[in-house]
Design a protein around this motif. Structure first.
Motif, mmCIF file in Angstrom:
data_model
loop_
_atom_site.group_PDB
_atom_site.id
_atom_site.type_symbol
_atom_site.label_atom_id
_atom_site.label_comp_id
_atom_site.label_asym_id
_atom_site.label_seq_id
_atom_site.Cartn_x
_atom_site.Cartn_y
_atom_site.Cartn_z
ATOM 1 N N MET A 1 0.929 -1.345 0.105
ATOM 2 C CA MET A 1 -0.100 -0.002 0.087
ATOM 3 C C MET A 1 0.737 1.425 0.072
ATOM 4 S SD MET A 1 -2.855 1.234 2.974
ATOM 5 C CE MET A 1 -3.971 -0.052 2.508
ATOM 6 N N ASN A 2 0.485 2.334 -0.785
ATOM 7 C CA ASN A 2 1.026 3.473 -0.779
ATOM 8 C C ASN A 2 1.101 4.347 0.565
ATOM 9 O OD1 ASN A 2 0.805 6.751 -1.270
ATOM 10 N ND2 ASN A 2 1.834 5.928 -3.048
ATOM 11 N N ALA A 116 -2.341 -1.264 6.420
ATOM 12 C CA ALA A 116 -1.642 -1.959 5.107
ATOM 13 C C ALA A 116 -1.954 -3.528 4.965
ATOM 14 C CB ALA A 116 -0.205 -1.446 4.802
ATOM 15 N N ASN B 2 5.921 2.572 -1.348
ATOM 16 C CA ASN B 2 5.133 1.314 -0.463
ATOM 17 C C ASN B 2 5.382 1.761 1.074
ATOM 18 O OD1 ASN B 2 5.773 -1.356 1.176
ATOM 19 N ND2 ASN B 2 4.405 -1.591 -0.543
ATOM 20 N N ILE B 3 4.306 1.350 1.873
ATOM 21 C CA ILE B 3 4.520 1.856 3.118
ATOM 22 C C ILE B 3 5.459 1.118 3.991
ATOM 23 C CG2 ILE B 3 2.516 0.206 3.656
ATOM 24 C CD1 ILE B 3 3.440 3.109 5.920
ATOM 25 N N LYS B 4 5.685 -0.228 3.932
ATOM 26 C CA LYS B 4 6.950 -1.084 4.386
ATOM 27 C C LYS B 4 8.278 -0.517 4.021
ATOM 28 C CE LYS B 4 8.284 -5.703 5.550
ATOM 29 N NZ LYS B 4 7.738 -7.037 5.845
ATOM 30 N N THR B 5 8.189 -0.223 2.719
ATOM 31 C CA THR B 5 9.553 0.328 2.311
ATOM 32 C C THR B 5 9.758 1.769 3.192
ATOM 33 O OG1 THR B 5 9.197 -0.507 -0.047
ATOM 34 C CG2 THR B 5 10.799 1.283 0.148
#
Lengths: 191, 191
Positions: A1-2, A116, B2-5
């Motif tokens: 998720m962004n 997310a 991306n949220i995790k990134t």
């Protein structure tokens, strides 16, 4: 998720379905929390996951207060809409104030990762701290905050407001929770 | 991004290039901060952006301390590696402790959004609070934290460590900052 989708879409969830959250997903939440910025990189926080011990889970739930501004109150119901797990953030007692600030950042990361992963959570400071610390038999540590966790069974919505608009959250006629947030313009000064 | 990134890749930045950050990007940062969870949705925090007034920017910079654990110290240098803007988070004095916890969550969101926008930032609590409040002539408010902001001119790296490993951050032979973080296993207990 962004990242922007997560930040803008995430809302606190106070009603949960009763599906169990996998240990892998819980680890991903703690992984998000542990890498948050913290004062001096001191990393004061530790995590206790309460999920398998259902008696402990219920006893901790019984110490919590929920959504004080929502009238009528809608406390989650054990076995129906209550969280299926708690993350308990703990610290040593000698720097609890600093740890609470660090916890704010860690929990923000946890909330975004939860969203997310399709999970919902509620950051809880309104609980009986001494009772929870006693239930967990914490050794030289104390709890800072709880994060109630599970699969969401509600979808609160955010709305932008001006600085003079009423800010308390409220339920609409369809039992949907609305969360007013001051707009950027309302709270920002430029120098 | 991306949220995790974003969560795993974001690190505190203490050296900045001197390119100005656009007002639009700064608004996106505050937009991320304002929607963070906060106690009772009270929304205690306000934002002062200091960028255009270079004298004020320099005076605030002069009140700040940087990266106490990094030896030799590498304070940013005005006109070379100093932040090109500060976000000042402010609150009313009567609930500063709660506002500081809320600020932890707001700043976590800001840091993630900054990273996604190609910016770098440093959450600063070590500054002369009364001096900053005086410089800003805050009316009935006080500052809670600063967020130093700009385009990054360094790329710190994170590394996982065990609970008995040394946690202070350090510079390697190539002047790269390393930030050790306890692993999930090191800080988690399951019940």
């Amino acid at each position: 998720m962004n990242i922007k989708t997560a930040i803008k879409g995430r809302r606190t969830v106070r009603r949960f379905s009763q599906k169990t959250v996998s240990a892998d997903k819980i680890k991903q939440l703690i992984d998000a929390g542990r890498v948050a910025a913290c004062g001096g990189n001191m990393q004061r926080l530790r995590y206790v996951v309460v999920q398998d011990d259902k008696e402990l889970l219920g006893n901790i739930f019984d110490t919590t207060a929920w959504g004080g501004f929502v009238q009528p109150k809608r406390n989650p119901v054990p076995g129906e809409t209550a969280p299926t797990a708690f993350l308990v953030l703990t610290c040593k007692p000698d720097d609890a104030t600093g740890a609470a600030i660090d916890a704010g950042a860690a929990i923000a990361n946890i909330q975004l990762m939860a969203y997310a992963l399709g999970l919902g959570c509620c950051w809880i400071g309104a609980y009986k701290h001494e009772r929870v610390d006693s239930l967990l038999e914490l050794d030289g540590m104390q709890s800072v905050f709880l994060v109630a966790l599970g699969y969401p069974a509600e979808s609160p919505v955010m709305e932008d407001i001006g600085i003079d608009d009423p800010a308390p959250y409220y339920l609409d006629a369809d039992d949907v929770l609305h969360v007013p947030k001051y707009s950027v313009e309302a709270i920002t000064e430029w120098r």
